[in-house]
Each structure stands twice: as C-alpha cells, then as structure tokens.
Design a protein around this motif. Structure first.
Motif, PDB file in Angstrom:
ATOM      1  N   THR A  33       0.798  -1.229   0.000  1.00 54.04           N
ATOM      2  CA  THR A  33       0.000   0.000   0.000  1.00 54.04           C
ATOM      3  C   THR A  33       0.831   1.280   0.000  1.00 54.04           C
ATOM      4  OG1 THR A  33      -0.147   0.121   2.429  1.00 54.04           O
ATOM      5  CG2 THR A  33      -1.786  -1.231   1.286  1.00 54.04           C
ATOM      6  N   ARG A  34       2.139   1.187   0.042  1.00 59.38           N
ATOM      7  CA  ARG A  34       2.953   2.400   0.040  1.00 59.38           C
ATOM      8  C   ARG A  34       2.931   3.064  -1.330  1.00 59.38           C
ATOM      9  NH1 ARG A  34       4.805  -0.576   4.149  1.00 59.38           N
ATOM     10  NH2 ARG A  34       5.745   0.518   5.936  1.00 59.38           N
ATOM     11  N   SER A  35       3.064   4.376  -1.334  1.00 60.85           N
ATOM     12  CA  SER A  35       3.019   5.126  -2.585  1.00 60.85           C
ATOM     13  C   SER A  35       4.263   4.847  -3.412  1.00 60.85           C
ATOM     14  CB  SER A  35       2.920   6.626  -2.299  1.00 60.85           C
ATOM     15  OG  SER A  35       4.142   7.111  -1.755  1.00 60.85           O
ATOM     16  N   GLU A  36       4.165   5.145  -4.691  1.00 66.32           N
ATOM     17  CA  GLU A  36       5.311   4.986  -5.574  1.00 66.32           C
ATOM     18  C   GLU A  36       6.486   5.842  -5.107  1.00 66.32           C
ATOM     19  OE1 GLU A  36       3.435   6.068  -9.149  1.00 66.32           O
ATOM     20  OE2 GLU A  36       2.401   4.164  -9.418  1.00 66.32           O
ATOM     21  N   VAL A  93       9.483   4.036 -12.594  1.00 67.34           N
ATOM     22  CA  VAL A  93       8.984   3.911 -13.963  1.00 67.34           C
ATOM     23  C   VAL A  93       7.654   3.154 -13.979  1.00 67.34           C
ATOM     24  CG1 VAL A  93      11.287   4.014 -14.987  1.00 67.34           C
ATOM     25  CG2 VAL A  93      10.331   1.787 -14.389  1.00 67.34           C
ATOM     26  N   THR A  94       6.950   3.171 -12.853  1.00 63.94           N
ATOM     27  CA  THR A  94       5.674   2.468 -12.760  1.00 63.94           C
ATOM     28  C   THR A  94       4.603   3.180 -13.576  1.00 63.94           C
ATOM     29  OG1 THR A  94       5.229   3.667 -10.706  1.00 63.94           O
ATOM     30  CG2 THR A  94       6.135   1.446 -10.507  1.00 63.94           C
ATOM     31  N   GLU A  95       3.444   2.535 -13.659  1.00 66.53           N
ATOM     32  CA  GLU A  95       2.362   3.030 -14.516  1.00 66.53           C
ATOM     33  C   GLU A  95       1.122   3.393 -13.695  1.00 66.53           C
ATOM     34  OE1 GLU A  95       1.827  -0.177 -17.210  1.00 66.53           O
ATOM     35  OE2 GLU A  95       3.758   0.101 -18.195  1.00 66.53           O
ATOM     36  N   GLY A  96       1.313   4.193 -12.656  1.00 65.17           N
ATOM     37  CA  GLY A  96       0.175   4.671 -11.890  1.00 65.17           C
ATOM     38  C   GLY A  96      -0.477   3.615 -11.020  1.00 65.17           C
ATOM     39  N   LEU A  97       0.316   2.721 -10.428  1.00 62.73           N
ATOM     40  CA  LEU A  97      -0.251   1.720  -9.537  1.00 62.73           C
ATOM     41  C   LEU A  97      -0.778   2.382  -8.266  1.00 62.73           C
ATOM     42  CD1 LEU A  97       2.268  -1.275  -9.570  1.00 62.73           C
ATOM     43  CD2 LEU A  97      -0.124  -1.313 -10.290  1.00 62.73           C
ATOM     44  N   GLY A  98      -1.936   1.941  -7.805  1.00 64.71           N
ATOM     45  CA  GLY A  98      -2.469   2.415  -6.542  1.00 64.71           C
ATOM     46  C   GLY A  98      -2.216   1.393  -5.447  1.00 64.71           C
ATOM     47  N   PRO A  99      -2.563   1.730  -4.201  1.00 67.34           N
ATOM     48  CA  PRO A  99      -2.372   0.781  -3.106  1.00 67.34           C
ATOM     49  C   PRO A  99      -3.329  -0.402  -3.234  1.00 67.34           C
ATOM     50  CG  PRO A  99      -3.647   2.671  -2.364  1.00 67.34           C
ATOM     51  CD  PRO A  99      -3.181   2.990  -3.751  1.00 67.34           C
ATOM     52  N   SER A 100      -2.902  -1.552  -2.739  1.00 68.26           N
ATOM     53  CA  SER A 100      -3.777  -2.724  -2.717  1.00 68.26           C
ATOM     54  C   SER A 100      -3.587  -3.465  -1.400  1.00 68.26           C
ATOM     55  CB  SER A 100      -3.478  -3.668  -3.880  1.00 68.26           C
ATOM     56  OG  SER A 100      -4.308  -4.825  -3.792  1.00 68.26           O
ATOM     57  N   TRP A 101      -4.699  -3.707  -0.714  1.00 67.26           N
ATOM     58  CA  TRP A 101      -4.690  -4.493   0.520  1.00 67.26           C
ATOM     59  C   TRP A 101      -5.047  -5.949   0.242  1.00 67.26           C
ATOM     60  CZ3 TRP A 101      -6.072   0.532   0.097  1.00 67.26           C
ATOM     61  CH2 TRP A 101      -5.490   1.448   0.983  1.00 67.26           C
ATOM     62  N   ASN A 102      -5.202  -6.308  -1.024  1.00 71.30           N
ATOM     63  CA  ASN A 102      -5.632  -7.662  -1.368  1.00 71.30           C
ATOM     64  C   ASN A 102      -5.093  -8.032  -2.755  1.00 71.30           C
ATOM     65  OD1 ASN A 102      -6.891 -10.139  -1.219  1.00 71.30           O
ATOM     66  ND2 ASN A 102      -8.986  -9.339  -1.318  1.00 71.30           N
ATOM     67  N   VAL A 103      -3.770  -8.079  -2.877  1.00 70.90           N
ATOM     68  CA  VAL A 103      -3.145  -8.455  -4.147  1.00 70.90           C
ATOM     69  C   VAL A 103      -3.413  -9.936  -4.413  1.00 70.90           C
ATOM     70  CG1 VAL A 103      -0.992  -8.663  -5.423  1.00 70.90           C
ATOM     71  CG2 VAL A 103      -1.343  -6.723  -3.872  1.00 70.90           C
ATOM     72  N   ALA A 104      -3.883 -10.239  -5.610  1.00 71.53           N
ATOM     73  CA  ALA A 104      -4.219 -11.608  -5.994  1.00 71.53           C
ATOM     74  C   ALA A 104      -3.425 -11.998  -7.235  1.00 71.53           C
ATOM     75  CB  ALA A 104      -5.720 -11.726  -6.269  1.00 71.53           C
ATOM     76  N   PRO A 105      -3.304 -13.296  -7.503  1.00 76.70           N
ATOM     77  CA  PRO A 105      -2.578 -13.740  -8.690  1.00 76.70           C
ATOM     78  C   PRO A 105      -3.044 -13.047  -9.966  1.00 76.70           C
ATOM     79  CG  PRO A 105      -3.063 -15.609  -7.298  1.00 76.70           C
ATOM     80  CD  PRO A 105      -3.777 -14.431  -6.681  1.00 76.70           C
ATOM     81  N   THR A 106      -2.109 -12.705 -10.814  1.00 79.30           N
ATOM     82  CA  THR A 106      -2.224 -12.014 -12.103  1.00 79.30           C
ATOM     83  C   THR A 106      -2.462 -10.510 -11.959  1.00 79.30           C
ATOM     84  OG1 THR A 106      -4.600 -12.288 -12.603  1.00 79.30           O
ATOM     85  CG2 THR A 106      -3.132 -14.134 -13.164  1.00 79.30           C
ATOM     86  N   ALA A 120       6.131  -5.278   0.019  1.00 80.60           N
ATOM     87  CA  ALA A 120       4.886  -5.733   0.639  1.00 80.60           C
ATOM     88  C   ALA A 120       4.783  -5.168   2.042  1.00 80.60           C
ATOM     89  CB  ALA A 120       4.827  -7.265   0.676  1.00 80.60           C
ATOM     90  N   ASP A 121       3.543  -4.998   2.502  1.00 81.17           N
ATOM     91  CA  ASP A 121       3.295  -4.650   3.901  1.00 81.17           C
ATOM     92  C   ASP A 121       3.174  -5.919   4.739  1.00 81.17           C
ATOM     93  OD1 ASP A 121       3.064  -2.120   2.819  1.00 81.17           O
ATOM     94  OD2 ASP A 121       0.891  -2.019   3.053  1.00 81.17           O
ATOM     95  N   GLY A 122       2.654  -6.976   4.143  1.00 80.28           N
ATOM     96  CA  GLY A 122       2.441  -8.241   4.827  1.00 80.28           C
ATOM     97  C   GLY A 122       1.735  -9.200   3.893  1.00 80.28           C
ATOM     98  N   PRO A 139       5.201  -6.945   9.809  1.00 80.71           N
ATOM     99  CA  PRO A 139       6.133  -6.479  10.837  1.00 80.71           C
ATOM    100  C   PRO A 139       5.414  -5.711  11.949  1.00 80.71           C
ATOM    101  CG  PRO A 139       7.017  -6.047   8.651  1.00 80.71           C
ATOM    102  CD  PRO A 139       5.594  -6.481   8.468  1.00 80.71           C
ATOM    103  N   ALA A 140       5.801  -5.979  13.179  1.00 79.32           N
ATOM    104  CA  ALA A 140       5.155  -5.332  14.316  1.00 79.32           C
ATOM    105  C   ALA A 140       5.344  -3.825  14.300  1.00 79.32           C
ATOM    106  CB  ALA A 140       5.703  -5.918  15.617  1.00 79.32           C
ATOM    107  N   ASP A 141       6.465  -3.355  13.726  1.00 75.33           N
ATOM    108  CA  ASP A 141       6.735  -1.917  13.723  1.00 75.33           C
ATOM    109  C   ASP A 141       6.200  -1.198  12.492  1.00 75.33           C
ATOM    110  OD1 ASP A 141       8.443  -2.789  11.746  1.00 75.33           O
ATOM    111  OD2 ASP A 141      10.289  -2.103  12.708  1.00 75.33           O
ATOM    112  N   GLY A 142       5.468  -1.912  11.629  1.00 73.47           N
ATOM    113  CA  GLY A 142       4.893  -1.290  10.444  1.00 73.47           C
ATOM    114  C   GLY A 142       5.856  -1.048   9.304  1.00 73.47           C
ATOM    115  N   SER A 143       7.062  -1.572   9.395  1.00 68.72           N
ATOM    116  CA  SER A 143       8.036  -1.367   8.329  1.00 68.72           C
ATOM    117  C   SER A 143       7.679  -2.177   7.093  1.00 68.72           C
ATOM    118  CB  SER A 143       9.440  -1.746   8.815  1.00 68.72           C
ATOM    119  OG  SER A 143       9.478  -3.096   9.233  1.00 68.72           O
ATOM    120  N   ALA A 144       8.289  -1.822   5.979  1.00 73.12           N
ATOM    121  CA  ALA A 144       8.020  -2.512   4.716  1.00 73.12           C
ATOM    122  C   ALA A 144       8.830  -3.800   4.643  1.00 73.12           C
ATOM    123  CB  ALA A 144       8.377  -1.619   3.537  1.00 73.12           C
TER     124      ALA A 144
END
Length: 226
Positions: free
Chosen positions: A8-11, A23-36, A102-104, A122-127
C-alpha cells in the motif's frame, strides 16, 4: 505458499525506500493483491545504466516459451529449494532477480468447516522486501514475476508451512546483482528478523478478491491463533 498480500505504500515512498527510479504506470495501493494482478517490483534496468528501477509486473511468472498467459496464476510462487534448477525459474533466478515490496501477507487456517484468515506483518509497520524473480513475456515484453517461498519457522509455521523469502536491506544489492552463490542468496530470515513478524487474525472479507481496503488488515479481536 504466498497467494495474497498487501502493498500500500506510494510509488514515491517505495522509490525512496529502495533508492530506485520510478517507472511504474500509476499503480495504486492494494490491501488484497491476488494472482495475475499488476504489482510493483524493484529490479536492475539496463536502460537505466544498470541502476535500480521501481517497475510494474504481472504477478505470475511466464517463461518466454509459455504459449499463453493462462499458466501465470499457477506460477506466483517459486520454491527456494528448487528455483535454481527449475526449467521455468532457473534462468530468471540466475539473471533476473527482483524485490517485491509488501506490507504483509495472508494465509488461511481451517478450523472445522470454517477458514480463519491471518495476516503476517512487521510489528513496527516497516516494509518487507520479498525475494522475487521476473521474466519478460510476449512480443511486447510484458514483465511477469514470482515470489520465492521458503519453509516457515516459529509461530509462522502454525499458520502455514511456507512463507515468503524476506530479504533485509543489507542483502538487497547482492540479490539484485545477478549471479552469486545460491546457498548464500537463499538464506532464510534470522531468528531475530523472524521474531519481528506478528501474526494477526483478520476477517473473512479478504477471501473475496473484489474486496480491497484497509479494513482487510485490521485485527479481529474474537479470533485467536489456535
């Protein structure tokens, strides 16, 4: 396996964290990344003088010889025990390694007829930087990627017998460089690093790929690990 995760972190934040050109293409945050799904990754780019870039790839590696995209959903993970010898993964492991921010990640435990979702973070919220490999596919050289997995240990093994191979910052450069000794590159987390990962029971909504929001990673007070 690692079949769902959150990133979920910004570019801009990821670019700073990994010292990479964006060089990303405007990806937004996702809390539920799934295959593909399209996901951010960090790799070395020849077109950027061999420096790091934050790029976008389709999650599910497609070897150059794949006839179509249908097999990608089954190629989201590569086992660390066989990645260096697998015909599908070995060329990428040797020359095209990446970091997957990833966040987790999520796993499920069956309790009777129900499945309880857990979120490892991570307990401390790190990436987290998940060890990954990438490959171009098709005439347009679409980037595709897989996340490496290793045997789970400690409390994480109570949720699932596999976990992502997570790399601390001091290992990023060697991982991205290509080459190197497989045994050293594929070392799992230390006990200290492992202890920094918490296991959080979360609600069932994450099981539906159409759901996406910060509520998916919030703890469920009434659930327990076992």
């Amino acid at each position: 396996m690692c079949g769902r995760y959150a990133t979920t972190r910004s570019e801009a934040d990821l670019s700073d964290l990994f010292d990479a050109a964006d060089v990303t293409e405007g990806l937004g945050p996702s809390w539920n990344v799934a295959p593909t799904d399209p996901v951010p990754l960090v790799r070395i780019s020849a077109s950027h003088d061999g420096k790091r870039v934050l790029d976008t790839a389709r999650w599910g590696l497609l070897p150059p010889w794949a006839a179509d995209q249908r097999g990608g959903a089954k190629m989201i993970n590569a086992r660390s025990e066989t990645v260096a010898t697998s015909p599908a993964f070995a060329p990428s492991f040797a020359r095209r390694r990446c970091l997957v921010p990833a966040d987790g990640w999520f796993e499920w435990v069956r309790t009777g007829k129900e499945r309880q979702a857990f979120y490892m973070t991570p307990a401390d919220g790190s990436a987290l930087a998940l060890a990954g490999i990438w490959s171009p596919w098709g005439p347009e050289k679409m980037l595709t990627c897989s996340v490496l997995t290793t045997a789970a240990r400690g409390g994480l093994a109570r949720v699932h017998d596999r976990m992502p191979l997570i790399l601390p910052p001091e290992r990023w450069s060697d991982w991205l460089a290509g080459g190197g000794e497989a045994d050293a590159l594929l070392q799992p987390m230390t006990e200290r690093e492992l202890a920094a990962i918490t296991v959080r029971p979360v609600g069932p909504a994450v099981g539906n790929v159409r759901n996406n929001g910060p509520e998916l990673v919030q703890p469920v007070a009434e659930a327990t690990l076992f």
